[in-house]
Design an enzyme around this catalytic site. Structure first.
Site, PDB file in Angstrom:
ATOM      1  N   HIS A 277      -3.611   7.494   5.836  1.00 11.65           N
ATOM      2  CA  HIS A 277      -3.688   6.186   5.185  1.00 11.65           C
ATOM      3  C   HIS A 277      -5.118   5.675   5.296  1.00 11.65           C
ATOM      4  O   HIS A 277      -5.678   5.206   4.308  1.00 11.65           O
ATOM      5  CB  HIS A 277      -2.696   5.235   5.852  1.00 11.65           C
ATOM      6  CG  HIS A 277      -2.587   3.907   5.178  1.00 11.65           C
ATOM      7  ND1 HIS A 277      -2.215   3.774   3.857  1.00 11.65           N
ATOM      8  CD2 HIS A 277      -2.808   2.641   5.647  1.00 11.65           C
ATOM      9  CE1 HIS A 277      -2.206   2.487   3.532  1.00 11.65           C
ATOM     10  NE2 HIS A 277      -2.558   1.783   4.596  1.00 11.65           N
TER      11      HIS A 277
ATOM     12  N   SER B 285       6.972  30.860 -67.035  1.00 12.66           N
ATOM     13  CA  SER B 285       6.984  32.074 -67.838  1.00 12.66           C
ATOM     14  C   SER B 285       7.630  33.214 -67.044  1.00 12.66           C
ATOM     15  O   SER B 285       8.747  33.090 -66.576  1.00 12.66           O
ATOM     16  CB  SER B 285       5.552  32.408 -68.285  1.00 12.66           C
ATOM     17  OG  SER B 285       5.552  33.466 -69.213  1.00 12.66           O
TER      18      SER B 285
ATOM     19  N   HIS C 278      -9.500   1.725  -1.514  1.00 13.08           N
ATOM     20  CA  HIS C 278      -8.059   1.555  -1.264  1.00 13.08           C
ATOM     21  C   HIS C 278      -7.405   1.155  -2.581  1.00 13.08           C
ATOM     22  O   HIS C 278      -7.493  -0.002  -3.009  1.00 13.08           O
ATOM     23  CB  HIS C 278      -7.842   0.492  -0.193  1.00 13.08           C
ATOM     24  CG  HIS C 278      -6.421   0.384   0.264  1.00 13.08           C
ATOM     25  ND1 HIS C 278      -5.384   1.061  -0.333  1.00 13.08           N
ATOM     26  CD2 HIS C 278      -5.853  -0.327   1.277  1.00 13.08           C
ATOM     27  CE1 HIS C 278      -4.246   0.777   0.278  1.00 13.08           C
ATOM     28  NE2 HIS C 278      -4.510  -0.076   1.267  1.00 13.08           N
TER      29      HIS C 278
ATOM     30  N   HIS D  64      25.865 -19.590 -25.858  1.00 11.43           N
ATOM     31  CA  HIS D  64      26.204 -19.195 -27.227  1.00 11.43           C
ATOM     32  C   HIS D  64      24.972 -18.797 -28.036  1.00 11.43           C
ATOM     33  O   HIS D  64      25.050 -17.888 -28.875  1.00 11.43           O
ATOM     34  CB  HIS D  64      26.928 -20.369 -27.904  1.00 11.43           C
ATOM     35  CG  HIS D  64      27.477 -20.046 -29.256  1.00 11.43           C
ATOM     36  ND1 HIS D  64      28.580 -19.239 -29.447  1.00 11.43           N
ATOM     37  CD2 HIS D  64      27.074 -20.427 -30.506  1.00 11.43           C
ATOM     38  CE1 HIS D  64      28.834 -19.140 -30.738  1.00 11.43           C
ATOM     39  NE2 HIS D  64      27.936 -19.845 -31.400  1.00 11.43           N
TER      40      HIS D  64
ATOM     41  N   ASP E  26      30.935 -13.804 -29.222  1.00 10.73           N
ATOM     42  CA  ASP E  26      31.192 -15.220 -28.962  1.00 10.73           C
ATOM     43  C   ASP E  26      31.858 -15.946 -30.125  1.00 10.73           C
ATOM     44  O   ASP E  26      31.358 -16.970 -30.600  1.00 10.73           O
ATOM     45  CB  ASP E  26      29.883 -15.926 -28.579  1.00 10.73           C
ATOM     46  CG  ASP E  26      30.057 -16.759 -27.311  1.00 10.73           C
ATOM     47  OD1 ASP E  26      30.764 -16.308 -26.406  1.00 10.73           O
ATOM     48  OD2 ASP E  26      29.497 -17.866 -27.244  1.00 10.73           O
TER      49      ASP E  26
ATOM     50  N   CYS F 277       0.801  -1.224   0.000  1.00  8.39           N
ATOM     51  CA  CYS F 277       0.000   0.000   0.000  1.00  8.39           C
ATOM     52  C   CYS F 277       0.831   1.270   0.000  1.00  8.39           C
ATOM     53  O   CYS F 277       0.329   2.345  -0.340  1.00  8.39           O
ATOM     54  CB  CYS F 277      -0.921   0.007   1.220  1.00  8.39           C
ATOM     55  SG  CYS F 277      -1.624  -1.609   1.610  1.00  8.39           S
TER      56      CYS F 277
ATOM     57  N   SER G  32      29.366 -15.584 -33.603  1.00  8.36           N
ATOM     58  CA  SER G  32      29.865 -16.919 -33.918  1.00  8.36           C
ATOM     59  C   SER G  32      30.706 -16.863 -35.195  1.00  8.36           C
ATOM     60  O   SER G  32      31.655 -16.086 -35.288  1.00  8.36           O
ATOM     61  CB  SER G  32      28.692 -17.896 -34.030  1.00  8.36           C
ATOM     62  OG  SER G  32      29.132 -19.215 -34.080  1.00  8.36           O
ATOM     63  N   GLY G  33      30.345 -17.652 -36.208  1.00  6.47           N
ATOM     64  CA  GLY G  33      31.079 -17.583 -37.466  1.00  6.47           C
ATOM     65  C   GLY G  33      30.983 -16.231 -38.116  1.00  6.47           C
ATOM     66  O   GLY G  33      31.907 -15.783 -38.809  1.00  6.47           O
TER      67      GLY G  33
ATOM     68  N   THR H   8      27.678 -18.007 -40.854  1.00  5.43           N
ATOM     69  CA  THR H   8      27.822 -19.037 -41.890  1.00  5.43           C
ATOM     70  C   THR H   8      26.819 -20.160 -41.737  1.00  5.43           C
ATOM     71  O   THR H   8      26.780 -21.052 -42.593  1.00  5.43           O
ATOM     72  CB  THR H   8      29.237 -19.616 -41.825  1.00  5.43           C
ATOM     73  OG1 THR H   8      29.433 -20.232 -40.537  1.00  5.43           O
ATOM     74  CG2 THR H   8      30.283 -18.530 -42.021  1.00  5.43           C
TER      75      THR H   8
END
EC number: 2.3.1.239
Length: 1346
Positions: free
Chosen positions: A342, A652, A382, A1316, A1224, A207, A1196-1197, A1125
């Site tokens: 409150h 013109s 509330h 990976h 990586d 609350c 990667s590749g 690749t």
């Protein structure tokens, strides 16, 4: 004094000076830490249709009880759940609460969220998004202006009970349920959607959540974590769980109403809502001219600790909290007038809170000045995590209105409290709270969390504002524009309606100041309208009538050309009103008067004002100079208001004005040409010729006049608009013939024949009078309608102006060239009346300036508004008064008119799957098409139309829209919710329906439905496949064919079938991945090859996945993803990663040759060697990036290829990249982990098969594996970032050494979560964050190739 003594004295002086500076800095820091924080904006939504702080105040001031029964849309079956006898398991004895009216409503498209993601999102996130947008608008801040700034987001969010078990989530919501229902994402989504880069924090202390969030935001502002803080809280009860749980504890009020601090208190009562504040340091708010609604003087938070129980309130902790907050505010208890308590209406909590207030605020007060106590929960229940900030909004409104509203449902103060222990009174009736000299009004607000975390803040009325100077009237003598815009046409209509109601209701509004606020505090969107008027009533009426508005839609703003017509635009009195209302126009006309005066015996101003002694416009030697002056003066007005031409074009005599505006003639030379040439016309040609306009093409006109030798084509104004000039009798003859044949013809009211052989009689005279001109090189591109080309040299001499009068005007061909070849989309006719605008082709936007008999400031402002409505950037400051966006005297403007659809997952009963609705239905693709060689063929237009319909249906189905009509045909799919998941789903559907093999990135290569349909239609045409309208059976089968992503894999469609694919799968299962790569490498030698980049059979155009042209203009590096690749690879590898770069940088992805389709739609050729492949890629990258620096990125590749490509760019192309990001990589010599995990690698390829692994792709993978296996010749000098996965792909024995990715050359390392594969999928944002941080570093230190 000795030298050493002098040095000592100097040193002491320096030390004293340094100490003084340190003391000043210390004081500045202390002042900064103690500086009050200004509340500059508020927004909220609560039960009873409350949509704003004004609505909340109206409800509270009127004493409204906003409790209602459970809305039917929740799907709770309250009749089954309700049991009036408390304590029975699985039931609730309460059926009422203060429910939001439209908790399920959300404008997903506005935030670029797809309907299916919106369905998966907790409605609390949705409510926060819209309220956050509104709080900026209500603060007078354009939400788009804060993108990329350090605005912090601090929100409270509690219950997360919307989403069902992810295993039974609604179809199509996979991938969105987790983020859509994480409280951590609630703040992050706001920051992401609005582009806010300060802290983003979600607080859950139940609350007290939003008040704790406010406390943290105040600290963040003081510490410099952010310069502006968005603070809020939200609560939506998605299920009846809270009712059932608290009913089991008999902790709720049976009637659903809060009876705070009352003897009748019988438990808490739930409410729902969202409340948001915007805060700045007070000094910043004043400096920026933002309206201060109130200030926060102090705050505190603490914990009950080991008290009476986990959930029981603790009075001593509350007392300590209040004293902490007062100390932070540097105030005493008697300095505070009222506390928003409150006050949850419980018999335990309320007495403890009241006693704490009596012990603190109730002490030391002057007689007759008790602390007033109330609670908003008596009106709206509330609202849990939103309740703290809701109380702040209530008290700020009370400060502004000078009234303390009453608390409802208080029969009498609770008898559980000794109210005589201090001076505290309940607000059982409203009490005036006026300003008092010498004493600032202040209020406290409390919130206590069920887990024991408490918060209290002290508010203070806004400081007095210095008297603002009177607002200067706008330049137009009271005429002001009210611009409005929206994301959609429907939203624009709603926005116009809201503004019209505002103009009706707010009789105190200053139209000019409101206009400024509309400009400064509202984001300019695609659909636009402008009302123009000189009073509130006039603006209101314009907003109410469609014909009273200027409307337009922004597509591609393109380039702007000014068009200057010839004769025919004139009318008596043109420009006279602007002489009095436009200083810029009047100044330019005065310059023209000076330039013309040596050549004429009349006054320009006298002619314009129609003075009795002035000549009329009937004379050619008057009308042409006057028209010239008006046109060039209007051009100055356009430029003054921010619209500058990127080219000029004249018709013109209009070319004389165009030449001056372009800088190709000085004003004196232009005045000489227009006056002396028109005098020659008057002296020698007038009375001897005529001109006629025909609704015919140039060719048809030529055939018509071929036997009328006294006539010639004078001008080509459009495809079917041609002007003929020549002998008067033949003009009449031509007019009669056209009338007889039903051809529209209009004789032009002139008595001479320009652009005909008649002009040859004055050639020598013009050569004499125009000798000595000093033509200049155009500063603005000048396209000649005489030459049909650009004039780039100082070529506009006397001979040119003779030819301009003698030869045909090629206006239509000139416009076509500019529109088709040069990218011009907007043509502004700069004249007193439009004569050429209607001849422009439909593909461009034609705009006029003045109109006949309508030449005042209202018309000029309307024309400027038309330019803005059609996408041009107008300098509003030049039209509006110089004042802040919102001064204290300006009423709040309407906020954005969100267009809601309903998104709701209903709770499931035992053993049931959850029901779900997106506007109460399942989105399906209703109709289909017949595809293939046997279909009845449609023509090209029919095929494109049919394909577009299919694209719209599938896009609607993927996004879960109600109908295809909800998908805008010309808006990028990314902007309406397409992301990496939906893009792949859409691609799969279209491929299955058409048999094509479109890549997953197709929606980024061709971003709008129209562009996408053209691509698909062209591919079908290339294959000679026909398209026919579907039969009834085919219509029924399309949805089955277009099964959602995941129902059928790409491989199962047959697209990936082949001998090598089956063998590869078997090799992976047998853990012989590496062996089979060798097989593929050997077999690849039998595929056709190319040995030079020119012979590459594929288009390697990089795909733009994220970003935009702004980054390039700033010189920031363009990121280029180098595809890997793998046989399933391609630009789609970067779809998820690129999402994090949107609005940050351009992110391109370049394909790898050999994996795609050749130009003849067959299999692409493989490169003979790696350098050939890299050269082909390099050329494509350099074309796409232009002058921007490039950073290569590969995974990667692809990472190995990125480094090789960087080396190739540097050595072979002389274009070294600014950096390389290697994600990586496992280069040769460091591939043991790859060998150990070969099976996991292979399985990962099949698991992520977005692009089917055909035999051709497998052979390409084998070829590149062979290329990368051996040593390479060199290394790039570019800086390198190595991004490594933090988790191994499979089991790893420590004695083998480090399994992580490796790079031998110098580099920077960043480790990110995931393995990976998952690092580029689930953890792509972490990779992006590492890359962006590194890029900022290298650009800041080394310039990144700038």
């Amino acid at each position: 004094m000795t030298s050493s003594n002098e040095q000592l004295v100097d040193a002491l002086r320096a030390s004293l000076k340094e100490n003084e500076e340190l003391r000043k800095e210390s004081r500045r820091r202390a002042d900064r830490r103690q500086e009050p924080m200004a509340i500059v904006g508020m927004s909220c939504r609560f039960a009873g249709g409350i949509r704003s702080p004004e609505d909340l105040w109206d409800a509270v001031a009127a004493g409204k009880d906003l409790v209602s029964e459970v809305p039917e849309e929740r799907g709770w079956d309250i009749d089954s759940l309700y049991d009036p006898v408390p304590g029975r398991k699985g039931t609730t004895y309460v059926r009422n609460a203060a429910f939001l009216d439209d908790a399920a409503g959300f404008d997903a498209a506005f935030f670029g969220i797809s309907p299916r993601e919106a369905l998966a999102m907790d409605p609390q996130q949705r409510q926060l998004l819209e309220a956050s947008w509104e709080v900026f608008e209500r603060a007078g801040i354009d939400p788009a202006s804060v993108r990329g700034t350090d605005v912090g987001v601090y929100v409270g969010c509690g219950y997360q009970d919307y989403a069902p078990d992810i295993r039974v989530a609604p179809e199509g919501t996979g991938g969105y349920v987790v983020t859509g229902n994480s409280s951590a994402v609630a703040s992050g989504r706001i920051a992401y959607s609005l582009g806010l880069e300060g802290p983003a924090v979600t607080v859950d202390t139940a609350c007290s959540s939003s008040l704790v969030a406010l406390h943290l935001a105040l600290k963040g502002l003081r510490n410099g974590d952010c310069s502006t803080a968005l603070v809020g809280g939200v609560a939506v009860l998605a299920t009846p769980g809270a009712f059932i749980e608290f009913s089991s504890q008999q902790a709720m009020a049976a009637d659903g109403r809060t009876k705070g601090f009352a003897s009748a208190a019988d438990g808490l009562a739930w409410g729902e809502g969202v409340a948001v504040l915007l805060l700045e340091r007070l000094s910043d708010a004043r400096r920026k001219g933002h309206r201060v609604l109130a200030v926060v003087r102090g705050s505190a938070i603490n914990q009950d600790g080991a008290s009476n129980g986990l959930t029981a309130p603790h009075g001593p902790s509350q007392q300590h909290l209040i004293r902490q907050a007062l100390a932070d505010a540097r105030l005493t208890s008697s300095d505070v007038d009222v506390v928003e308590g409150h006050g949850t209406g419980t018999r335990l909590g309320d007495p403890i809170e009241a006693q704490a207030l009596l012990a603190t605020y109730g002490q030391g007060r002057a007689p007759g000045q008790p602390l007033r106590l109330g609670t908003l929960k008596s009106n709206i229940g509330h609202t849990q995590a939103a309740s703290g900030v809701a109380g702040v909004i209530k008290m700020v409104q009370a400060l502004r209105h000078g009234v303390l509203p009453k608390t409802l449902h208080v029969d009498e103060p609770t008898d559980q409290v000794d109210w005589s222990a201090g001076s505290v009174e309940l607000l059982t009736e409203a009490v005036d709270w006026p300003e008092r000299p010498g004493r600032l009004r202040r209020a406290g607000v409390s919130a206590f969390g069920v887990g024991g975390t408490n918060a209290h803040v002290v508010l203070e009325e806004a400081p007095a504002v210095e008297e603002s100077p009177a607002v200067e009237p706008p330049a137009g003598g009271g005429v002001v524009p009210w611009p409005v815009s929206a994301k959609t046409s429907a939203a624009l209509d709603a926005q116009i309606g809201q503004l019209a109601a505002y103009a009706e209701d707010r009789t105190d509004v200053d139209p000019a100041v409101a206009a400024r606020a509309l400009v400064d505090s509202r984001t300019a969107m695609e659909h636009r309208a402008v009302a123009v008027g000189d009073s509130r009533e006039a603006l209101r009426d314009a907003l109410r009538m469609p014909e009273g508005l200027v409307r337009g839609t922004v597509t591609d703003p393109g380039r702007v050309a000014f068009v200057f017509p010839g004769q025919g635009t004139q009318w008596a009195g043109m420009g006279a009103e602007l002489l009095d209302s436009s200083p810029e126009f009047a100044a330019a006309m005065a310059e023209c008067e000076t330039a013309l005066s040596p050549y004429v015996d009349w006054s320009l101003e006298a002619v314009v004002r129609q003075a009795p002694s002035a000549p009329t416009l009937d004379r050619v030697d008057v009308v042409q100079p006057v028209t010239f002056a008006v046109m060039v003066s209007l051009a100055k007005v356009w430029q003054h208001h921010g619209i500058t031409p990127e080219a000029v074009i004249g018709h013109s005599q209009g070319e004389i004005a165009a030449a001056y505006v372009a800088g190709a003639l000085t004003l004196d030379d232009a005045a000489r040409v227009v006056t002396l040439r028109s005098k020659s016309i008057a002296a020698h040609l007038a009375g001897k010729g005529g001109m006629i306009s025909l609704a015919l093409s140039e060719e048809a006109t030529r055939q018509r006049i071929e036997n009328l030798h006294g006539l010639s084509i004078a001008a080509v104004n459009g495809p079917t608009a041609t002007v003929v000039s020549g002998d008067p009798t033949q003009i009449q003859e031509l007019a009669q013939a056209c009338e007889a044949d039903g051809i529209r013809a209009r004789i032009i009211p002139v008595d001479y024949a320009s652009h005909s052989a008649h002009v040859e009689t004055i050639e020598n005279e013009l050569a004499d009078v125009l000798a000595g001109l000093s033509p200049q090189t155009p500063q603005v591109p000048f396209f000649s309608t005489l030459e049909g080309t650009w004039i780039t040299e100082p070529a506009l001499d006397g001979g040119y102006w003779y030819r301009n009068l003698r030869h045909r005007v090629g206006f239509a061909p000139a416009v076509e060239t500019l529109a088709t070849d040069e990218g011009f989309t907007h043509f502004i006719e700069v004249s007193a009346h439009p004569v050429l605008t209607m001849t422009l082709p439909d593909k461009v936007t034609g705009l006029a300036t003045l109109r006949r008999e309508d030449g005042g400031q209202h018309r000029l402002t309307t024309s400027l508004a038309e330019a803005w409505a059609n996408g041009l950037a107008l300098d509003w400051a030049s039209l509006l008064p110089a004042t802040g966006a919102l001064s204290p005297a300006v009423p709040d403007l309407p906020t954005y008119a969100f267009q809601h659809r309903s998104y709701w997952i209903s709770p499931a009963g035992p053993g049931e799957a959850p029901a779900h609705t997106a506007s109460g239905r399942e989105a399906v693709a209703e109709t289909g098409l017949a595809w293939g060689p046997g279909a009845e063929d449609l023509d090209e237009e029919g095929r494109r139309s049919a394909v577009l319909a299919m694209v719209m249906r599938q896009a609607a189905s993927v996004l879960r829209c109600d109908s295809p009509e909800e998908v805008p045909v010309d808006r990028p799919l990314r902007e309406i919710g397409f992301d990496s998941l939906t893009a792949v789903d859409f691609r799969n559907r279209v491929n299955r329906l058409t048999g094509l093999q479109l890549p997953p990135t197709v929606v980024f290569q061709h971003p709008t439905p129209v562009a996408l349909a053209e691509r698909i239609s062209d591919e079908l045409a290339e294959r000679n496949w026909a398209v026919a309208e579907p039969s009834d059976h085919e219509q029924a089968e399309e949805e089955k064919a277009a099964a959602p992503a995941g129902a059928r894999s790409g491989a199962d469609t047959g697209a990936g079938a082949g001998m090598f694919r089956a063998l590869f799968r078997q090799a992976v299962e047998d853990d012989r991945y590496g062996e089979f790569l060798d097989v593929l490498a050997e077999a690849s030698a039998f595929r056709p090859q190319f040995a030079s980049p020119e012979a590459c059979s594929e288009r390697l155009d990089p795909v733009l996945l994220a970003g935009g042209p702004t980054d390039r203009a700033e010189g920031r590096a363009v990121l280029v993803g180098c595809t890997g690749t793998a046989a399933n690879g391609g630009p789609h590898e970067f779809l998820r990663l690129s999402t994090s770069f949107q609005e940050e940088r351009d992110f391109l992805a370049v394909p790898l040759p050999g994996y795609g389709t050749g130009t003849g739609t067959g299999t692409a050729l493989l490169p003979a060697d790696l350098d050939t492949a890299l050269d082909a890629q390099a050329r494509a990258i350099l074309r796409a990036a232009g002058d921007a620096p490039v950073v290569l990125l590969g995974h990667s590749g692809g990472a190995l290829l990125a480094h090789e490509l960087a080396f190739r760019l540097e050595r072979a192309h002389g274009a070294p990249p600014a950096g390389i990001v290697l994600v990586d990589p496992y280069p040769p010599g460091h591939q043991e982990p790859i060998e150990v995990w070969s099976r996991q690698l292979g399985e990962g390829l099949f698991a992520g098969e977005l692009e089917p692994m055909s035999d051709a792709r497998l052979l390409a993978m084998g070829r590149y594996a062979r290329f990368l296996a051996g040593p390479r010749p060199g290394r790039s000098s570019a800086p390198v970032l190595l991004v490594r996965a933090s988790e191994p792909l499979g089991d790893w024995q420590e004695e083998r050494g480090d399994w992580r990715a490796h790079w031998d050359l110098p580099h920077t390392v960043a480790d990110v979560p995931g393995d990976h594969f998952t690092m580029m999928r689930d953890h792509a944002p972490a990779v992006a964050e590492a890359v962006l941080s590194w890029l900022d570093a290298i650009e800041g230190i080394e310039g990144a190739g700038k």
